[in-house]
Design an enzyme around this catalytic site. Structure first.
Site, PDB file in Angstrom:
ATOM      1  N   GLU A 130      -9.989   3.958   6.115  1.00  0.00           N
ATOM      2  CA  GLU A 130      -9.179   4.409   7.251  1.00  0.00           C
ATOM      3  C   GLU A 130     -10.003   5.122   8.320  1.00  0.00           C
ATOM      4  O   GLU A 130      -9.848   4.858   9.512  1.00  0.00           O
ATOM      5  CB  GLU A 130      -8.018   5.280   6.780  1.00  0.00           C
ATOM      6  CG  GLU A 130      -6.985   4.536   5.916  1.00  0.00           C
ATOM      7  CD  GLU A 130      -6.398   3.303   6.575  1.00  0.00           C
ATOM      8  OE1 GLU A 130      -6.551   3.128   7.806  1.00  0.00           O
ATOM      9  OE2 GLU A 130      -5.780   2.487   5.854  1.00  0.00           O
TER      10      GLU A 130
ATOM     11  N   GLU B 187       0.852  -1.182   0.000  1.00  0.00           N
ATOM     12  CA  GLU B 187       0.000   0.000   0.000  1.00  0.00           C
ATOM     13  C   GLU B 187       0.899   1.246   0.000  1.00  0.00           C
ATOM     14  O   GLU B 187       1.855   1.274   0.770  1.00  0.00           O
ATOM     15  CB  GLU B 187      -0.910   0.051   1.226  1.00  0.00           C
ATOM     16  CG  GLU B 187      -1.931   1.173   1.123  1.00  0.00           C
ATOM     17  CD  GLU B 187      -2.923   1.221   2.293  1.00  0.00           C
ATOM     18  OE1 GLU B 187      -2.753   0.456   3.263  1.00  0.00           O
ATOM     19  OE2 GLU B 187      -3.861   2.022   2.197  1.00  0.00           O
TER      20      GLU B 187
ATOM     21  N   HIS C 151      -6.736  -2.239  14.930  1.00  0.00           N
ATOM     22  CA  HIS C 151      -6.945  -1.493  13.686  1.00  0.00           C
ATOM     23  C   HIS C 151      -6.690  -2.393  12.468  1.00  0.00           C
ATOM     24  O   HIS C 151      -7.539  -2.503  11.581  1.00  0.00           O
ATOM     25  CB  HIS C 151      -6.020  -0.275  13.675  1.00  0.00           C
ATOM     26  CG  HIS C 151      -6.119   0.580  12.460  1.00  0.00           C
ATOM     27  ND1 HIS C 151      -6.870   1.724  12.412  1.00  0.00           N
ATOM     28  CD2 HIS C 151      -5.560   0.457  11.229  1.00  0.00           C
ATOM     29  CE1 HIS C 151      -6.775   2.269  11.213  1.00  0.00           C
ATOM     30  NE2 HIS C 151      -5.985   1.519  10.475  1.00  0.00           N
ATOM     31  N   GLU C 152      -5.535  -3.028  12.446  1.00  0.00           N
ATOM     32  CA  GLU C 152      -5.194  -3.850  11.273  1.00  0.00           C
ATOM     33  C   GLU C 152      -6.127  -5.049  11.178  1.00  0.00           C
ATOM     34  O   GLU C 152      -6.540  -5.436  10.095  1.00  0.00           O
ATOM     35  CB  GLU C 152      -3.727  -4.297  11.322  1.00  0.00           C
ATOM     36  CG  GLU C 152      -2.703  -3.171  11.476  1.00  0.00           C
ATOM     37  CD  GLU C 152      -2.870  -2.005  10.510  1.00  0.00           C
ATOM     38  OE1 GLU C 152      -3.387  -2.211   9.393  1.00  0.00           O
ATOM     39  OE2 GLU C 152      -2.507  -0.867  10.890  1.00  0.00           O
TER      40      GLU C 152
ATOM     41  N   HIS D 166      -9.441  -4.004   9.712  1.00  0.00           N
ATOM     42  CA  HIS D 166      -9.386  -3.787   8.263  1.00  0.00           C
ATOM     43  C   HIS D 166      -9.835  -5.031   7.495  1.00  0.00           C
ATOM     44  O   HIS D 166     -10.187  -4.930   6.319  1.00  0.00           O
ATOM     45  CB  HIS D 166      -7.961  -3.441   7.832  1.00  0.00           C
ATOM     46  CG  HIS D 166      -7.649  -1.974   7.791  1.00  0.00           C
ATOM     47  ND1 HIS D 166      -8.502  -1.041   7.242  1.00  0.00           N
ATOM     48  CD2 HIS D 166      -6.552  -1.280   8.195  1.00  0.00           C
ATOM     49  CE1 HIS D 166      -7.933   0.167   7.317  1.00  0.00           C
ATOM     50  NE2 HIS D 166      -6.765   0.051   7.898  1.00  0.00           N
TER      51      HIS D 166
ATOM     52  N   GLY E  68       2.906   2.490  10.768  1.00  0.00           N
ATOM     53  CA  GLY E  68       2.685   1.682  11.957  1.00  0.00           C
ATOM     54  C   GLY E  68       2.552   0.204  11.651  1.00  0.00           C
ATOM     55  O   GLY E  68       3.229  -0.633  12.240  1.00  0.00           O
ATOM     56  N   ALA E  69       1.675  -0.105  10.705  1.00  0.00           N
ATOM     57  CA  ALA E  69       1.436  -1.503  10.384  1.00  0.00           C
ATOM     58  C   ALA E  69       0.595  -1.583   9.121  1.00  0.00           C
ATOM     59  O   ALA E  69       0.086  -0.561   8.642  1.00  0.00           O
ATOM     60  CB  ALA E  69       0.698  -2.202  11.526  1.00  0.00           C
ATOM     61  N   MET E  70       0.440  -2.812   8.600  1.00  0.00           N
ATOM     62  CA  MET E  70      -0.267  -2.971   7.331  1.00  0.00           C
ATOM     63  C   MET E  70      -1.156  -4.207   7.356  1.00  0.00           C
ATOM     64  O   MET E  70      -0.746  -5.275   7.778  1.00  0.00           O
ATOM     65  CB  MET E  70       0.768  -3.057   6.201  1.00  0.00           C
ATOM     66  CG  MET E  70       0.166  -3.206   4.835  1.00  0.00           C
ATOM     67  SD  MET E  70      -0.877  -1.770   4.396  1.00  0.00           S
ATOM     68  CE  MET E  70      -2.061  -2.560   3.338  1.00  0.00           C
ATOM     69  N   GLU E  71      -2.382  -4.013   6.839  1.00  0.00           N
ATOM     70  CA  GLU E  71      -3.442  -5.005   6.976  1.00  0.00           C
ATOM     71  C   GLU E  71      -3.481  -6.066   5.879  1.00  0.00           C
ATOM     72  O   GLU E  71      -4.548  -6.620   5.598  1.00  0.00           O
ATOM     73  CB  GLU E  71      -4.792  -4.266   6.987  1.00  0.00           C
ATOM     74  CG  GLU E  71      -5.198  -3.623   5.636  1.00  0.00           C
ATOM     75  CD  GLU E  71      -4.873  -2.138   5.505  1.00  0.00           C
ATOM     76  OE1 GLU E  71      -3.945  -1.683   6.189  1.00  0.00           O
ATOM     77  OE2 GLU E  71      -5.548  -1.444   4.718  1.00  0.00           O
TER      78      GLU E  71
END
Ligand code: ZN
Length: 884
Positions: free
Chosen positions: A326, A127, A303-304, A307, A267-270
């Site tokens: 988001e 992303e 959060h992730e 998603h 931070g992080a990725m889903e």
């Protein structure tokens, strides 16, 4: 200015992709400097008018094309066109197979987008547009495909081979290499693709969904770090059941893997079934992580995971719809955290963060709507506006229709759009259908940039026992946008009598009589009349921060003091205390600027005294009350300010307060037992936060006694939270005590990168000593590296946003520190440099002399031909808004 053309992507130019990518099969032959990616695609022309004549266009950047075959026939160079951004085949059949073979160099990928290496392991970040750095593909979120992935690598160095979905086969070669095949049954866009290969420690667990699916969970971390992954595992399982209970959404694969890497841009990725995390947002234990870290880990893991529905099952049609996933997902993680911890404290922290980051963004040169109409680099639009303002709009919606109706709207949205690439219209349509509420004007929240101002003027008529309230709202002009109209504002209100007891009033001309009012404002102005006010009511506005606006009222100091003491809404209690403090601080700044001795109003110390007296009931809340607005917040309230004047005012006011409150602070501080067994839960964290807030204020006395107390706290600390609170206190003094503590800290934690980031951060933010010299020393510290985004941010972002008086130093030295850092990072990682660049946004709010210096410093960077498009977009917008 050397203008390089900045090509805009526009929402209005959206065209559907003319082909369907029915199947995508990828083979990765992994080698650090030369990885070969073979892609086999089944492609079909869509039966739509636009598709009839279309040639095939695939995105691809920095790919070395080795071979290309269409339906088994090798294409000759004249059969296709290659350019900087992709591959075009002018004439293709209606249905065909395409095979490409490309070479890429993950070891040279310092931008951390696409396939790159972190600590000797392979990992990906796709992303928004990273996949085009891996292979030729239509790299846009509305093109989805079923992915089959085969990974081959030497077994000894890369024993773990992961991708999305389920592992379907593994095997060995006799040359020491092995392979694994992964199949993801859910069609997905390329931005959700992920691949990881390396040697990890792992922890395993499982989760049974409410329909009985057994999900195997794996968390993969650095060797030796497994014990620090348990909190994340726990947070993940709590997230999985929360989403079932609250939103009715279940996980949909048999495997859920998370990998933590040290080098990561965000931070992080889903990624579907394979989330990749910045290790700062995954690893925690009491010795190395603070309560804030635990809180962030819980929120980001949730959060992730969330998603998976808000983003993956229902994805975005194009990147203009980014807030669709988001904003909604931030809202969902905020609600999760509120349920896991204290709802009131969470709300206040979210509002603080919104005001610290989103409000300035929305009132400065980078202001943009939650759904922008154009962009240059999409990476630059992963902004606080898209995320946090987007979440506030979802909350406004929920407040307007009520929690239950809101949840049924969300349900309809997920069901109707499952497997689709949706738009914000789709979201609003589902909400309207499910709730029957027309939601007039809600689109303007997405289309108008700028924070609305709500003005509330109340008038009491003693004779008629009547209270009138005039509400009016307006949204300011922002770059490229003017002439805005009202947005729907739910205004939550209540009334209190002179004794602080709630007052029940009735809306004039009706029988409606209540304690709490939710006034839906759907116009520029609104007049409200309430009857039955035998005594003068004090109005509590915007309870729970019911809409993301700036509030202007005619409340008196007495009103604020009453609300600070008595309001039943914790947000308004906190907000009223803050309002008293803001006024005191700005008054002190004014006095100091005129060479006068400031006066600190008694209301302020009384409010804080009240907070201390009541602290045992909710320590976390009391800790928030005790923290005065910081210099950055004051800069937003005072245009063309001198940040060092604001810092001096803050030091002065805190110094006076601690004189008045020392005994209360001492007593409160003394209730804390540093030897207590550690728990990361909200209750225990609240006690630590209260101790830290007391210590912070005590240190404002600048007495040796306070310094000694901070030092003792440092040596008595049994967890990282207390240790950092103590260091924070010591940083107010600087000198030998601070240095000795820092040295001890460094030698103890030298081999833990995440803790060393804290060592950098606390020094970058320290106002004692010479912050410019400190910055230079930290930059040349052997532990500093431009290659790790966390480390770069721990110095650059911490300095620029956490040390405003130094960053905005009158001689421009602070601006040069940041600009040099940006200049050096830019060639390696343009997205990271651009993000650091956004820190210059605050220069639009300082006095003109400083603005000129900032403008010149930015001009030097902009003069570089080699500056990345990311950084150029940000810096040119900021510079255009400065006096120079
Ligand atoms: Zn997200």
């Amino acid at each position: 200015m050397r203008t390089q053309e900045q090509i805009q992507v526009r929402l209005q130019d959206y065209q559907p992709y003319p082909f369907v990518m029915s199947h995508t099969s990828l083979v990765f032959d992994l080698q650090p400097t030369r990885t070969i990616v073979t892609s086999r695609l089944l492609i079909e022309r869509k039966p739509i008018v636009e598709a009839r004549q279309a040639g095939l266009r695939l995105d691809g950047v920095d790919l070395e094309l080795i071979s290309i075959e269409l339906d088994g026939v090798t294409l000759k160079p004249g059969d296709y066109q290659l350019d900087e951004t992709g591959l075009t085949i002018a004439s293709v059949p209606d249905s065909f197979k395409l095979e490409t073979k490309v070479a890429i160099n993950p070891a040279a990928n310092t931008a951390l987008s696409g396939l790159y290496m972190s600590a000797g392991r392979f990992c990906t970040q796709c992303e928004a547009e990273g996949f085009r750095h891996i292979t030729f593909w239509p790299d846009r979120p509305d093109v989805m495909s079923r992915f089959h992935v085969r990974i081959e690598a030497p077994r000894a160095t890369f024993p773990t081979l992961l991708s999305n979905g389920n592992q379907v086969a593994i095997g060995e070669y006799d040359d020491g290499r092995h392979w694994a095949a992964w199949d993801d049954p859910h069609p997905k866009p390329s931005y959700l693709f992920a691949l990881v290969a390396g040697d990890f420690d792992r922890i395993d667990d499982h989760f049974v969904t409410r329909s009985g699916r057994q999900v195997e969970i794996g968390i993969f971390v650095d060797k030796g770090a497994a014990s620090r992954a348990h909190y994340a595992m726990d947070a993940l399982k709590r997230s999985m059941s929360w989403d079932e209970q609250v939103f009715g959404r279940e996980y949909d694969l048999d495997v859920f893997n998370i990998v933590a890497v040290a080098d990561f841009n965000f931070g992080a990725m889903e990624n579907k079934g394979l989330n990749i995390f910045n290790s700062a947002l995954l690893l925690a234990d009491e010795e190395t992580a603070t309560d804030a870290d635990y809180e962030a880990i819980e929120a980001v893991v949730a959060h992730e995971y969330f998603h998976n529905w808000s983003g993956n099952r229902v994805t975005c049609r194009d990147w203009f719809q980014l807030s669709l996933k988001e904003g909604l997902t931030v809202f969902r993680d905020q609600e999760f955290s509120a349920d896991q911890r204290s709802r009131a404290v969470k709300r206040i922290k979210d509002v603080k963060a919104l005001r610290a980051r989103q409000f300035p963004e929305d009132s400065g040169p980078l202001a943009h709507p939650v759904r922008p109409s154009s962009y240059v680099k999409i990476d630059n639009f992963y902004s606080s506006t898209i995320y946090e303002k987007g979440a506030e709009i979802i909350r406004v919606l929920q407040t307007m229709v009520g929690r239950d109706a809101f949840l049924s709207g969300a349900d309809l949205y997920f069901d109707d759009n499952d497997g689709r690439a949706a738009t914000i219209e789709d979201w609003l349509a589902a909400m309207r259908t499910a709730t029957g509420n027309p939601l007039h004007g809600i689109e303007r929240w997405y289309d108008q940039a700028g924070t609305p101002t709500l003005e509330a003027i109340s008038q009491y008529d003693e004779v008629r026992q009547r209270l009138t309230i005039s509400l009016s709202q307006s949204t300011p002009d922002t770059p490229g946008q003017s002439g805005k109209t009202w947005v729907p504002l739910p205004v939550a209100m209540a009334f209190f009598g002179p004794d602080g007891a709630p007052l029940r009033l009735n809306l004039a001309g009706t029988e409606v009589r209540a304690d709490d009012w939710l006034i839906p404002m759907a116009s520029d102005r609104l007049e409200l009349t309430f009857d039955g006010a035998a005594e003068k009511p004090t109005v509590s506005y915007l309870r729970g921060f019911s809409a993301p606006v700036r509030l202007i009222t005619n409340q008196t100091d007495a009103d604020l003091a009453l609300l600070a003491a008595c309001d039943t809404d914790p947000f308004v209690r906190w907000e009223s205390t803050q309002a008293i403090a803001r006024k005191a601080l700005l008054g002190a700044a004014e006095a100091l600027a005129h060479g006068q001795e400031p006066e600190v109003p008694a209301d302020l110390s009384r409010a804080l005294q009240g907070a201390l007296a009541d602290a045992a009931r909710d320590p976390a809340f009391a800790a928030l009350l005790l923290r005065l607005p910081d210099v950055s917040e004051l800069m937003q309230l005072k245009p063309l300010s001198d940040p060092s004047n604001l810092q001096a005012a803050r030091l002065f006011v805190r110094g006076v307060l601690v004189e008045q409150l020392e005994q209360n602070l001492d007593a409160c501080f003394a209730t804390y037992d540093p030897a207590q067994a550690f728990s990361p839960n909200a209750e225990a964290a609240g006690k630590r936060a209260l101790m830290a807030a007391c210590l912070d204020l005590l240190c404002a006395s600048q007495t040796d006694r306070a310094a000694l107390r901070a030092e003792n706290t440092f040596f008595a600390a049994r967890n990282m939270t207390d240790m950092m609170s103590a260091l924070d206190g010591l940083s107010q003094f600087g000198g030998l005590r601070f240095q000795t503590a820092l040295d001890g800290f460094k030698s103890r934690f030298a081999d833990n990168a995440l803790v060393m980031d804290k060592w950098f951060r606390i020094q970058a933010m320290a106002i004692s000593g010479d912050p410019i010299a400190t910055f230079a020393r930290l930059r040349s510290d052997p532990a500093f590296t431009l290659l790790n985004p966390n480390r770069v941010r721990a110095l650059g972002a911490a300095f620029a946003s956490g040390n405003p008086a130094a960053f905005h130093r009158a001689d421009g030295a602070g601006y040069r520190c940041l600009a040099d850092l940006i200049g050096d990072v830019d060639g390696l990682n343009g997205a990271l440099a651009a993000r650091l660049g956004t820190m210059f946004e605050s220069c639009a709010r300082v006095e003109l002399g400083r603005q000129k210096l900032a403008s010149a410093v930015l001009q030097e960077l902009l003069n570089r031909n080699s500056l990345s498009a990311n950084t150029r977009e940000i810096l040119s917008k900021i510079q255009a808004g400065l006096m120079g």
